[in-house]
Scaffold this active site. Structure first.
Site, short mmCIF file in Angstrom:
data_model
loop_
_atom_site.label_atom_id
_atom_site.label_comp_id
_atom_site.label_asym_id
_atom_site.label_seq_id
_atom_site.Cartn_x
_atom_site.Cartn_y
_atom_site.Cartn_z
N SER A 121 -27.21 -44.43 79.69
CA SER A 121 -26.41 -45.76 79.83
C SER A 121 -26.56 -46.05 81.10
CB SER A 121 -25.16 -45.24 79.23
OG SER A 121 -24.56 -44.49 80.21
N HIS A 142 -29.83 -46.85 73.18
CA HIS A 142 -28.52 -46.18 73.67
C HIS A 142 -27.45 -46.14 72.58
CE1 HIS A 142 -24.82 -47.03 76.42
NE2 HIS A 142 -24.88 -45.81 76.03
N GLU A 154 -27.81 -49.70 71.57
CA GLU A 154 -28.42 -50.90 72.32
C GLU A 154 -29.92 -50.58 72.56
OE1 GLU A 154 -24.73 -52.34 75.25
OE2 GLU A 154 -25.57 -50.47 75.47
N ASN A 193 -21.18 -51.47 77.62
CA ASN A 193 -20.16 -50.73 78.78
C ASN A 193 -19.74 -51.76 79.38
OD1 ASN A 193 -20.36 -47.95 77.97
ND2 ASN A 193 -22.10 -47.40 79.10
N1 CAA Z 1 -17.87 -36.59 65.86
C1 CAA Z 1 -18.51 -36.85 64.52
N2 CAA Z 1 -17.31 -37.53 63.93
C2 CAA Z 1 -16.45 -38.03 64.33
C3 CAA Z 1 -15.66 -37.69 65.41
C4 CAA Z 1 -16.58 -37.03 66.47
N3 CAA Z 1 -16.03 -36.75 67.35
N4 CAA Z 1 -14.64 -38.17 65.40
C5 CAA Z 1 -14.06 -39.00 64.27
N5 CAA Z 1 -15.06 -38.88 63.75
C6 CAA Z 1 -15.48 -39.40 62.22
C7 CAA Z 1 -14.39 -38.53 61.15
O1 CAA Z 1 -15.04 -37.47 60.69
C8 CAA Z 1 -14.21 -39.81 60.23
O2 CAA Z 1 -15.35 -39.70 59.53
P1 CAA Z 1 -15.21 -40.19 57.81
O3 CAA Z 1 -14.07 -41.29 57.63
O4 CAA Z 1 -16.38 -40.46 57.20
O5 CAA Z 1 -14.69 -38.84 57.10
C9 CAA Z 1 -14.24 -40.81 61.11
O6 CAA Z 1 -14.94 -40.50 62.23
C10 CAA Z 1 -12.94 -41.46 61.55
O7 CAA Z 1 -12.22 -40.26 62.08
P2 CAA Z 1 -10.65 -40.02 62.05
O8 CAA Z 1 -9.91 -40.57 60.84
O9 CAA Z 1 -10.59 -38.89 62.60
O10 CAA Z 1 -10.30 -40.74 63.53
P3 CAA Z 1 -10.03 -42.18 63.86
O11 CAA Z 1 -9.97 -43.04 62.61
O12 CAA Z 1 -9.20 -42.23 64.80
O13 CAA Z 1 -11.52 -42.45 64.53
C11 CAA Z 1 -13.16 -42.67 66.24
C12 CAA Z 1 -12.08 -41.71 65.54
C13 CAA Z 1 -14.22 -42.97 65.55
C14 CAA Z 1 -13.41 -42.09 67.68
C15 CAA Z 1 -12.22 -44.08 66.71
O14 CAA Z 1 -10.84 -43.71 67.31
C16 CAA Z 1 -13.10 -45.15 67.55
O15 CAA Z 1 -14.08 -45.86 67.00
N6 CAA Z 1 -12.71 -45.10 68.93
C17 CAA Z 1 -13.56 -45.90 69.87
C18 CAA Z 1 -14.80 -45.17 70.33
C19 CAA Z 1 -15.65 -46.01 71.38
O16 CAA Z 1 -15.31 -46.90 71.58
N7 CAA Z 1 -16.74 -45.34 71.48
C20 CAA Z 1 -17.67 -45.90 72.63
C21 CAA Z 1 -17.39 -45.36 73.69
S1 CAA Z 1 -18.39 -46.08 74.95
C22 CAA Z 1 -19.83 -44.86 74.92
O17 CAA Z 1 -20.14 -43.89 74.22
C23 CAA Z 1 -21.24 -45.33 75.91
C24 CAA Z 1 -21.39 -44.90 77.29
O18 CAA Z 1 -22.39 -44.88 77.53
C25 CAA Z 1 -20.43 -43.95 77.81
#
Ligand code: CAA
Length: 286
Positions: A121, A142, A154, A193
């Site tokens: 990233s 990405h 991305e 990002n």
């Molecule tokens: N690994 C794998 N699967 C996961 C997981 C993990 N760490 N966390 C949650 N899940 C899955 C669950 O198994 C569930 O799947 P199913 O519905 O198929 O059973 C689904 O995601 C929803 O999980 P939960 O109900 O437990 O939790 P939630 O609804 O609160 O979702 C989340 C959790 C998906 C993390 C949600 O909070 C979310 O979308 N958060 C924002 C994450 C985000 O913005 N990510 C981008 C970060 S930036 C980046 O990564 C780029 C970089 O370069 C740094």
């Protein structure tokens, strides 16, 4: 366009292992390779647990989970898996010298048609493309954390990336159920990002100014804007170290002081409070 059936993922950390799992579930013959045998074992255990959980939750049938398990291998070996790869996704540590060495080695070990992508990233693929003899087949691919869940990927072209390479990785991203977001050129932070940073920097400024608690700022992002997580929760998920280093890299590329990490983020980084992975970030994790 190259038809991809074999995918090699370099690095079995949080990103690499989930990218590999998503590829295996999508039907690709997948190898996840790490130099550290303990990391390989941890990733494999994680995958078995995840596949069992998918079956319990009814997201996959037992047969689909077994097939995905058959299609993926976790290993420290490189030569064999590289020889069978049509696409490599490098998700190793964010260090340029390490990545350049990996790309040079991959260039030697993979078939000439293979596309070599980086999940970085912070480093555009132009920084590694010239370590290979095939810069037209190099790009950023990405993924977002958690890679099994987040839909966007991305695709970032460097100045040499061919249309064929873009078509190949776009097809793979779609086959994995992902939404490709194509960047026509490299810019620090790419697109997502940058959006995330805008929210995060505003959140940090509001908190630093004593306008609201970080918990309440998170509540506003969730319950006023419909974000799945507030910016502080998200920093804990992504890793405060990762957020800090992305910002640092942006500053080093632009030289613009407004790209420097916020002092509160720097303090967390220096205290080693990286979020979920260390048990403490903005929030505590037992
Ligand atoms: N690994 C794998 N699967 C996961 C997981 C993990 N760490 N966390 C949650 N899940 C899955 C669950 O198994 C569930 O799947 P199913 O519905 O198929 O059973 C689904 O995601 C929803 O999980 P939960 O109900 O437990 O939790 P939630 O609804 O609160 O979702 C989340 C959790 C998906 C993390 C949600 O909070 C979310 O979308 N958060 C924002 C994450 C985000 O913005 N990510 C981008 C970060 S930036 C980046 O990564 C780029 C970089 O370069 C740094």
């Amino acid at each position: 366009m190259t038809t991809v059936s074999g995918i090699l993922v370099i690095g079995s950390g949080a990103m690499g292992r989930q990218i590999g799992m998503a590829a295996a579930v999508a039907g690709f013959t997948t190898t996840v390779r790490d130099v550290d045998p303990d990391a390989v074992t941890a990733a494999e255990t994680d995958m078995r647990r995840w596949l069992e959980g998918r079956v319990v939750k009814g997201r996959l049938t037992a047969a689909q989970a077994a097939d995905a398990g058959e299609r993926i291998r976790f290993t420290t070996e490189l030569e064999g898996p590289a020889a069978g790869a049509d696409l490599v996704i490098e998700a190793a540590t964010e260090r340029l010298d390490v990545k350049r060495a990996i790309f040079a080695e991959l260039d030697r070990l993979t078939p000439p048609h293979a596309v070599l992508a980086t999940n970085s990233s912070t480093l555009g693929s132009s920084t590694v493309a010239d370590a290979t003899g095939r810069p037209d087949r190099v790009c950023n691919l990405h993924f977002f954390n958690p890679a099994l869940v987040m839909r966007a990927v991305e695709i970032v072209r460097n100045e040499h990336t061919s249309d064929e390479t873009v078509a190949t990785v776009t097809e793979v991203a779609r086959a994995m159920g992902k939404t490709p977001v194509l960047l026509t050129r490299e810019i620090p932070g790419f697109v997502a990002n940058r959006l995330m940073a805008a929210v995060r920097e505003e959140a940090l400024a509001l908190y630093a100014d004593g306008i609201a608690s970080f918990e309440d700022i998170d509540a506003a992002a969730r319950d006023a804007l419909g974000h799945p997580m507030g910016p502080f929760e998200l920093m804990d998920l992504v890793g405060l170290d990762v957020s800090y280093l992305i910002r640092r890299a942006a500053f080093e590329q632009s030289g613009d002081p407004k790209d420097l990490p916020h002092p509160l983020l720097t303090a967390k980084y220096e205290a080693g409070e990286f979020g979920r992975k260390t048990g403490k970030g903005w929030y505590g994790y037992a």
